[in-house]
Design a protein around this motif. Structure first.
Motif, mmCIF file in Angstrom:
data_model
loop_
_atom_site.group_PDB
_atom_site.id
_atom_site.type_symbol
_atom_site.label_atom_id
_atom_site.label_comp_id
_atom_site.label_asym_id
_atom_site.label_seq_id
_atom_site.Cartn_x
_atom_site.Cartn_y
_atom_site.Cartn_z
ATOM 1 N N ARG A 23 1.150 -0.731 0.053
ATOM 2 C CA ARG A 23 0.200 -0.182 0.157
ATOM 3 C C ARG A 23 0.933 1.314 0.349
ATOM 4 O O ARG A 23 1.736 1.150 1.002
ATOM 5 C CB ARG A 23 -0.630 0.027 0.695
ATOM 6 N N GLY A 24 0.480 2.008 -0.875
ATOM 7 C CA GLY A 24 1.253 3.518 -1.133
ATOM 8 C C GLY A 24 2.657 3.768 -2.209
ATOM 9 O O GLY A 24 2.744 4.438 -2.554
ATOM 10 N N SER A 25 3.195 2.146 -2.481
ATOM 11 C CA SER A 25 4.040 1.986 -3.249
ATOM 12 C C SER A 25 3.606 2.759 -4.301
ATOM 13 O O SER A 25 1.980 2.360 -5.545
ATOM 14 C CB SER A 25 4.229 0.707 -3.457
ATOM 15 N N ARG A 26 4.306 3.006 -5.559
ATOM 16 C CA ARG A 26 4.456 3.748 -7.546
ATOM 17 C C ARG A 26 3.761 2.609 -7.729
ATOM 18 O O ARG A 26 4.666 1.205 -7.806
ATOM 19 C CB ARG A 26 5.622 4.907 -7.017
ATOM 20 N N PHE A 55 -8.729 1.266 -5.875
ATOM 21 C CA PHE A 55 -7.056 0.477 -6.015
ATOM 22 C C PHE A 55 -5.751 0.986 -5.814
ATOM 23 O O PHE A 55 -5.303 0.771 -5.465
ATOM 24 C CB PHE A 55 -7.538 -0.555 -6.321
ATOM 25 N N VAL A 56 -6.259 2.205 -6.848
ATOM 26 C CA VAL A 56 -5.346 3.276 -6.879
ATOM 27 C C VAL A 56 -5.500 4.605 -6.779
ATOM 28 O O VAL A 56 -7.186 5.006 -6.818
ATOM 29 C CB VAL A 56 -4.563 2.859 -8.641
ATOM 30 N N CYS A 65 -0.160 5.105 -7.653
ATOM 31 C CA CYS A 65 0.220 4.921 -6.126
ATOM 32 C C CYS A 65 -0.926 3.690 -5.895
ATOM 33 O O CYS A 65 -1.925 4.127 -5.898
ATOM 34 C CB CYS A 65 0.521 5.506 -5.181
ATOM 35 N N VAL A 66 -1.123 2.763 -5.068
ATOM 36 C CA VAL A 66 -1.937 1.374 -4.332
ATOM 37 C C VAL A 66 -2.412 2.423 -3.323
ATOM 38 O O VAL A 66 -1.767 3.101 -2.362
ATOM 39 C CB VAL A 66 -0.986 0.355 -3.833
ATOM 40 N N ALA A 67 -3.597 2.727 -3.949
ATOM 41 C CA ALA A 67 -4.509 3.446 -2.262
ATOM 42 C C ALA A 67 -4.585 2.868 -0.983
ATOM 43 O O ALA A 67 -3.654 1.518 -1.225
ATOM 44 C CB ALA A 67 -5.843 3.265 -2.400
ATOM 45 N N GLU A 68 -4.000 3.284 0.062
ATOM 46 C CA GLU A 68 -3.924 2.966 1.267
ATOM 47 C C GLU A 68 -5.332 3.325 1.931
ATOM 48 O O GLU A 68 -5.685 4.891 2.570
ATOM 49 C CB GLU A 68 -2.692 3.985 2.114
ATOM 50 N N PHE A 207 -4.628 -3.646 8.746
ATOM 51 C CA PHE A 207 -3.651 -2.486 9.308
ATOM 52 C C PHE A 207 -2.307 -2.241 7.573
ATOM 53 O O PHE A 207 -1.350 -3.177 8.139
ATOM 54 C CB PHE A 207 -3.257 -2.311 10.690
ATOM 55 N N PRO A 208 -3.241 -0.991 7.596
ATOM 56 C CA PRO A 208 -1.982 -0.392 6.899
ATOM 57 C C PRO A 208 -0.848 0.195 6.944
ATOM 58 O O PRO A 208 -0.593 0.711 8.107
ATOM 59 C CB PRO A 208 -2.789 0.114 5.660
ATOM 60 N N GLY A 209 0.580 -0.664 6.303
ATOM 61 C CA GLY A 209 1.790 -0.258 6.604
ATOM 62 C C GLY A 209 2.068 1.349 6.489
ATOM 63 O O GLY A 209 0.961 2.052 5.207
#
Length: 231
Positions: A23-26, A55-56, A65-68, A207-209
């Motif tokens: 999550r959050g990655s490009r 999702f993005v 980026c991947v959504a958080e 839980f998102p990191g």
């Protein structure tokens, strides 16, 4: 051979759900095109679809980026599921085909058999197949699409414990199919609502990191499916 964007979209979505991308990655077009062996055009279209699905996200100076998702957003998904799955079952009772019924009965028969034997290895996938088929039976492409997106997002945001009593859970599946077979929409709605309510506590939030990096990924489990694509 031009691989359609929906095949790329499915592959990327599946890998996001599986945690291949943090999550959050490009998600750069170049990276995705290289990983899935496609050009950047279907990747660009797939990212637009995944952004519309949630999702993005597109961030300034970072791109896709991947959504958080937040904990509140995750909780909303379970509430939506409790509203929409009973509606889908009600519509399935009114609009299902014999082909749908044949698949549903077969899944229930197999699931109940495995549950009685204590063979739980395949029950999760059988349950997913059951609910996917039930959603397809509702005769509404819009509702089917919403239910499908819900399943993907819930699988992404939650881990789901196995039911305490698989035999009872599959008995509920059987009761849903009986109501759908008889065309009793209100009973199908009521049983599905009860089934959904009982299964909700088994969902535990992932839980998102913190934001990750696009090159910090696990091995993809979903190559692009090119079957049926003409040259």
């Amino acid at each position: 051979m031009r691989i359609p964007a929906h095949s790329v979209c499915t592959a990327v979505r599946d890998d996001i759900v599986a945690g291949v991308y943090e999550r959050g990655s490009r998600l750069t077009e170049e990276l995705l095109a290289r990983r899935y062996g496609v050009s950047r055009v279907p990747v660009r279209e797939a990212l637009r679809t995944l952004e519309a699905e949630g999702f993005v996200v597109t961030r300034r100076h970072a791109g896709a980026c991947v959504a958080e998702p937040t904990e509140q957003e995750a909780g909303d998904l379970l509430e939506m599921r409790m509203l929409l799955e009973p509606l889908g079952a009600c519509r399935a009772a009114e609009r299902r085909t014999e082909a749908h019924l044949k698949v549903l009965r077969g899944l229930v028969r197999l699931g109940q058999e495995r549950a009685r034997r204590g063979s739980s290895d395949d029950l999760r996938s059988l349950g997913g197949w059951f609910h996917e088929t039930l959603a397809q039976s509702c005769g509404s492409p819009a509702l089917t699409s919403m239910l499908t997106q819900l399943r993907h997002k819930i699988a992404w945001m939650y881990t789901v414990d196995a039911p305490a009593d698989p035999v009872e859970s599959w008995a509920e599946h059987g009761a849903i199919v009986d109501a759908v077979t008889r065309g009793d929409g209100e009973r199908a709605r009521a049983i599905t609502a009860l089934h959904t309510e009982r299964s909700t506590p088994a969902h535990r939030l992932r839980f998102p990191g913190g934001p990750g990096r696009a090159d910090r990924v696990r091995t993809s489990q979903h190559p692009v499916n090119t079957s049926g694509i003409r040259n």
